[in-house]
Design a protein around this motif. Structure first.
Motif, PDB file in Angstrom:
ATOM      1  N   VAL A  20     -49.049  -1.012 -60.216  1.00  0.00           N
ATOM      2  CA  VAL A  20     -50.051  -1.028 -60.914  1.00  0.00           C
ATOM      3  C   VAL A  20     -50.919  -2.344 -60.805  1.00  0.00           C
ATOM      4  O   VAL A  20     -52.036  -2.397 -60.760  1.00  0.00           O
ATOM      5  CB  VAL A  20     -49.582  -1.147 -62.570  1.00  0.00           C
ATOM      6  CG1 VAL A  20     -50.794  -1.775 -63.315  1.00  0.00           C
ATOM      7  CG2 VAL A  20     -49.185   0.267 -63.011  1.00  0.00           C
ATOM      8  N   GLY A  24     -54.818  -2.597 -58.965  1.00  0.00           N
ATOM      9  CA  GLY A  24     -56.027  -3.272 -59.882  1.00  0.00           C
ATOM     10  C   GLY A  24     -56.332  -4.235 -58.983  1.00  0.00           C
ATOM     11  O   GLY A  24     -57.778  -4.740 -59.283  1.00  0.00           O
ATOM     12  N   ARG A  31     -58.197   3.507 -59.749  1.00  0.00           N
ATOM     13  CA  ARG A  31     -57.747   2.766 -60.959  1.00  0.00           C
ATOM     14  C   ARG A  31     -56.626   3.440 -61.720  1.00  0.00           C
ATOM     15  O   ARG A  31     -56.566   4.744 -61.541  1.00  0.00           O
ATOM     16  CB  ARG A  31     -58.938   2.638 -61.894  1.00  0.00           C
ATOM     17  CG  ARG A  31     -59.457   4.152 -62.630  1.00  0.00           C
ATOM     18  CD  ARG A  31     -60.720   3.675 -63.395  1.00  0.00           C
ATOM     19  NE  ARG A  31     -60.199   2.979 -64.575  1.00  0.00           N
ATOM     20  CZ  ARG A  31     -60.146   3.729 -65.739  1.00  0.00           C
ATOM     21  NH1 ARG A  31     -60.631   4.841 -65.790  1.00  0.00           N
ATOM     22  NH2 ARG A  31     -59.921   2.859 -66.790  1.00  0.00           N
ATOM     23  N   LEU A  50     -54.527  -2.437 -69.134  1.00  0.00           N
ATOM     24  CA  LEU A  50     -55.469  -1.552 -68.348  1.00  0.00           C
ATOM     25  C   LEU A  50     -56.403  -0.977 -68.941  1.00  0.00           C
ATOM     26  O   LEU A  50     -56.107  -0.113 -69.915  1.00  0.00           O
ATOM     27  CB  LEU A  50     -54.614  -0.565 -67.545  1.00  0.00           C
ATOM     28  CG  LEU A  50     -53.479  -0.978 -66.548  1.00  0.00           C
ATOM     29  CD1 LEU A  50     -52.501   0.091 -66.428  1.00  0.00           C
ATOM     30  CD2 LEU A  50     -54.002  -1.602 -65.389  1.00  0.00           C
ATOM     31  N   ALA A  53     -56.581   2.933 -70.315  1.00  0.00           N
ATOM     32  CA  ALA A  53     -55.525   3.713 -69.620  1.00  0.00           C
ATOM     33  C   ALA A  53     -54.447   4.171 -70.949  1.00  0.00           C
ATOM     34  O   ALA A  53     -54.219   3.531 -71.940  1.00  0.00           O
ATOM     35  CB  ALA A  53     -54.632   2.841 -68.778  1.00  0.00           C
TER      36      ALA A  53
END
Length: 337
Positions: A20, A24, A31, A50, A53
């Motif tokens: 993750v 990023g 993404r 995020l 998300a």
């Protein structure tokens, strides 16, 4: 790429969280749009960092989240098959951390599901293939620069092992990297496995057979020996020496900072695989994102994951019985040739 690839990350433990972060900060054109983990508190915490998300405790639900165009699986191995089959059902490109599955029978079920689609959508996270030193060694061997390879001498050492680590995991979770690297470097399949264990290190937790010496025989007549030592105490170290008919080559010594201070000179030893292979992980993700945006993959495939699982299974039998164990492989489908 003309648009941003939306990725669902399945598993938010150490590897999932690291992926993750990389997506990023180190990978363009992508993404994270959904994350999944059975730990509801942890997955909400990851998703909170995020923008936009969604958080899920069910991996299959995450695959159906809005904007998902590809899947990164970093959950524990036993959970991989369900997520892989669900992703293939949706025809989503996948990067799956090793192992593809814990056993070759499950890997064959994934292989059959992908074969029915008629195209490769699953890539396995054997990131050493993306390491600059490994790539140089591969190029040298392919060019015949040291003649026909006869031996690969491999060392794989960790400073310490997690509390849950078992004797079999030295093979299924650690040596599996050497299995894939050997197959790739040599362009040969592994045909038999022998495992030898010296007296356990005093640093090994009670009952852990650490270290081990794993001997791999290949279809081209080469021998690969792997010293796996997961409680060496001093750091994380991965080295390979290839010995050919006309020379030898070794990787794994370079890249460390050299310190001179207080009348001493010494090299720093990485303490973690995410440090030693940081660049390889970045390169792997960048290439996968680029390929996934085109609807495919660019790296080790389902056959590679299946072959590694079959060798690991033979290795576990060799560890248990103390005997040389042949590797049984299914016929390789044309899709993977």
């Amino acid at each position: 790429m003309t648009s941003t690839l939306g990725i669902a990350v399945i598993g938010t433990g150490k590897m999932g969280a690291d992926h993750v972060r990389r997506i990023g900060h180190s990978v363009g054109g992508a993404r994270v749009v959904a994350v999944a983990d059975p730990d509801g508190d942890r997955v909400k915490e990851v998703a909170a960092g995020l923008e936009g998300a969604s958080a899920h405790t069910d991996p299959v639900a995450a695959l159906s989240a809005p904007g998902v165009g590809a899947v990164l699986i970093a959950s524990p191995g036993p959970a991989h098959e369900e997520a892989l089959l669900a992703a293939l059902e949706r025809e989503l490109p996948v990067l799956c951390e090793k192992p593809l599955t814990p056993d070759p029978a499950a890997a064959l079920r994934v292989l059959e599901a992908e074969r029915r689609l008629g195209r490769r959508l699953v890539q396995v996270g054997f990131m050493r293939r993306f390491d600059a030193e490994y790539e140089r060694l591969k190029g040298l061997l392919d060019s015949g620069g040291i003649g026909r390879p006869m031996f690969l001498h491999c060392r794989h050492r960790n400073a310490s092992s997690p509390s849950f680590f078992t004797s079999s995991m030295l093979i299924s979770d650690s040596v599996v990297h050497e299995v894939d690297a050997a197959r790739w470097l040599l362009g040969q399949e592994v045909t038999a496995v022998t495992v030898l264990s010296p007296a356990a290190s005093s640093a090994a937790p009670g009952g852990l057979r650490d270290p081990q010496l794993v001997l791999l025989e290949t279809s081209g007549g080469a021998i690969v020996d792997v010293e796996i030592f997961v409680n060496c105490g001093f750091g994380y170290q991965v080295q390979v020496e290839a010995v050919g008919e006309a020379g030898s080559a070794r990787i794994g010594d370079a890249g460390a900072m050299v310190v001179q201070a207080a009348g001493r000179r010494y090299d720093e030893v990485p303490q973690d695989f995410t440090v030693r292979f940081a660049d390889a992980y970045d390169r792997q993700l960048r290439r996968w994102v680029a390929a996934a945006a085109r609807g495919g993959v660019d790296g080790p495939d389902v056959w590679d994951g299946y072959a590694a699982a079959a060798v690991s299974e033979a290795g576990l039998t060799a560890l248990r019985t103390g005997t040389r164990t042949a590797v049984e492989l299914a016929e390789r489908p044309p899709l993977y040739r």
